[in-house]
Structure formats: C-alpha cells, structure tokens
Design a protein around this motif. Structure first.
Motif, PDB file in Angstrom:
ATOM      1  N   MET A  73     -42.509 -77.653  23.093  1.00  0.00           N
ATOM      2  CA  MET A  73     -43.024 -78.830  23.769  1.00  0.00           C
ATOM      3  C   MET A  73     -44.109 -78.439  24.764  1.00  0.00           C
ATOM      4  O   MET A  73     -44.040 -77.384  25.388  1.00  0.00           O
ATOM      5  CB  MET A  73     -41.900 -79.526  24.528  1.00  0.00           C
ATOM      6  N   ALA A  74     -45.057 -79.328  24.938  1.00  0.00           N
ATOM      7  CA  ALA A  74     -46.169 -79.081  25.854  1.00  0.00           C
ATOM      8  C   ALA A  74     -45.752 -79.355  27.293  1.00  0.00           C
ATOM      9  O   ALA A  74     -44.948 -80.238  27.561  1.00  0.00           O
ATOM     10  CB  ALA A  74     -47.338 -79.965  25.474  1.00  0.00           C
ATOM     11  N   LYS A  75     -46.324 -78.588  28.200  1.00  0.00           N
ATOM     12  CA  LYS A  75     -46.074 -78.804  29.625  1.00  0.00           C
ATOM     13  C   LYS A  75     -46.916 -79.977  30.102  1.00  0.00           C
ATOM     14  O   LYS A  75     -47.927 -80.306  29.494  1.00  0.00           O
ATOM     15  CB  LYS A  75     -46.444 -77.559  30.414  1.00  0.00           C
ATOM     16  N   PRO A  76     -46.518 -80.641  31.210  1.00  0.00           N
ATOM     17  CA  PRO A  76     -47.345 -81.724  31.747  1.00  0.00           C
ATOM     18  C   PRO A  76     -48.677 -81.191  32.257  1.00  0.00           C
ATOM     19  O   PRO A  76     -48.774 -80.024  32.649  1.00  0.00           O
ATOM     20  CB  PRO A  76     -46.504 -82.305  32.882  1.00  0.00           C
ATOM     21  N   ASN A  77     -49.679 -82.039  32.257  1.00  0.00           N
ATOM     22  CA  ASN A  77     -51.027 -81.677  32.683  1.00  0.00           C
ATOM     23  C   ASN A  77     -51.019 -81.179  34.129  1.00  0.00           C
ATOM     24  O   ASN A  77     -50.501 -81.845  35.013  1.00  0.00           O
ATOM     25  CB  ASN A  77     -51.927 -82.908  32.543  1.00  0.00           C
ATOM     26  N   LYS A 106     -39.046 -90.341  35.354  1.00  0.00           N
ATOM     27  CA  LYS A 106     -38.947 -89.010  35.937  1.00  0.00           C
ATOM     28  C   LYS A 106     -40.113 -88.784  36.889  1.00  0.00           C
ATOM     29  O   LYS A 106     -41.150 -89.400  36.756  1.00  0.00           O
ATOM     30  CB  LYS A 106     -38.957 -87.947  34.848  1.00  0.00           C
ATOM     31  N   PHE A 108     -42.205 -85.481  38.248  1.00  0.00           N
ATOM     32  CA  PHE A 108     -42.442 -84.049  38.286  1.00  0.00           C
ATOM     33  C   PHE A 108     -42.702 -83.652  39.737  1.00  0.00           C
ATOM     34  O   PHE A 108     -43.500 -84.293  40.435  1.00  0.00           O
ATOM     35  CB  PHE A 108     -43.631 -83.667  37.404  1.00  0.00           C
ATOM     36  N   ILE A 110     -37.606 -80.572  32.898  1.00  0.00           N
ATOM     37  CA  ILE A 110     -38.143 -81.359  31.789  1.00  0.00           C
ATOM     38  C   ILE A 110     -39.343 -80.599  31.254  1.00  0.00           C
ATOM     39  O   ILE A 110     -40.303 -80.351  31.991  1.00  0.00           O
ATOM     40  CB  ILE A 110     -38.536 -82.773  32.242  1.00  0.00           C
ATOM     41  N   ARG A 111     -39.279 -80.209  29.981  1.00  0.00           N
ATOM     42  CA  ARG A 111     -40.318 -79.401  29.339  1.00  0.00           C
ATOM     43  C   ARG A 111     -40.609 -78.119  30.112  1.00  0.00           C
ATOM     44  O   ARG A 111     -41.752 -77.693  30.239  1.00  0.00           O
ATOM     45  CB  ARG A 111     -41.605 -80.204  29.152  1.00  0.00           C
ATOM     46  N   GLY A 112     -39.582 -77.548  30.705  1.00  0.00           N
ATOM     47  CA  GLY A 112     -39.728 -76.299  31.438  1.00  0.00           C
ATOM     48  C   GLY A 112     -40.302 -76.439  32.832  1.00  0.00           C
ATOM     49  O   GLY A 112     -40.581 -75.445  33.488  1.00  0.00           O
ATOM     50  N   THR A 113     -40.471 -77.667  33.310  1.00  0.00           N
ATOM     51  CA  THR A 113     -41.048 -77.929  34.633  1.00  0.00           C
ATOM     52  C   THR A 113     -40.010 -78.635  35.509  1.00  0.00           C
ATOM     53  O   THR A 113     -39.365 -79.572  35.051  1.00  0.00           O
ATOM     54  CB  THR A 113     -42.302 -78.823  34.498  1.00  0.00           C
ATOM     55  N   LYS A 147     -34.988 -86.661  37.721  1.00  0.00           N
ATOM     56  CA  LYS A 147     -34.677 -87.695  36.742  1.00  0.00           C
ATOM     57  C   LYS A 147     -34.172 -88.902  37.527  1.00  0.00           C
ATOM     58  O   LYS A 147     -33.150 -88.835  38.213  1.00  0.00           O
ATOM     59  CB  LYS A 147     -33.604 -87.170  35.785  1.00  0.00           C
TER      60      LYS A 147
END
Length: 83
Positions: free
Chosen positions: A1-5, A37, A39, A67-70, A74
């Motif tokens: 999965m991609a990380k958030p920008n 969520k 971040f 979430i996605r490793g970051t 939640k």
C-alpha cells in the motif's frame, strides 16, 4: 500500500468535540468525505492533553493506530464535528 502524501493537502478543517464543542485539532484534510482518520503528521494545532481524549469533557474520541505504516488516530463515529 502507498503511504499518504508527505506534503499533504492545503485545506484545513477545525475538529471539535460533538458533546462539549471543545476544539481538538486543526487538520489538513484531503477530499470531501467524512472524517475517519487523522494522520498525525497532518495535524497543524493540537489542543488535546492526552491521546484521543477531549480536554473539556474527557470523552474518548479516537484510538491511536498505524494506517499504511504511518501513525494516525482512528476517529470513533459521531464523537467529533468538522467545520
């Protein structure tokens, strides 16, 4: 999965407690959907003293998770308002 920008969105929203209306966060939110969520790297102003707990009434409104490793919070449904 991609990380958030990393840069993140520029639009900020004010998040407050739905029970006592105390301010919780100023957050850089992307998109126009519901707040599910937060971040941690996108939080601009943090008015809370402990993780996921309202400073006014003490209500628990979020849980800390990955979430996605970051690291993120939640949000529990119906506990916060977004303006």
């Amino acid at each position: 999965m991609a990380k958030p920008n990393k840069k993140g969105p520029t639009r900020t929203v004010d998040i407050s407690c739905s029970k006592c209306r105390a301010p919780l966060y100023k957050y850089r939110k992307g998109g126009k959907g519901a707040l599910v969520k937060c971040f941690i790297e996108r939080i601009v102003d943090d008015h809370t003293h402990s993780v996921g707990q309202c400073p006014g009434c003490g209500q628990v409104f979020a849980r800390q998770t990955l979430i996605r490793g970051t690291p993120a919070y939640k949000i529990i449904g119906g506990k916060v308002q977004m303006k």
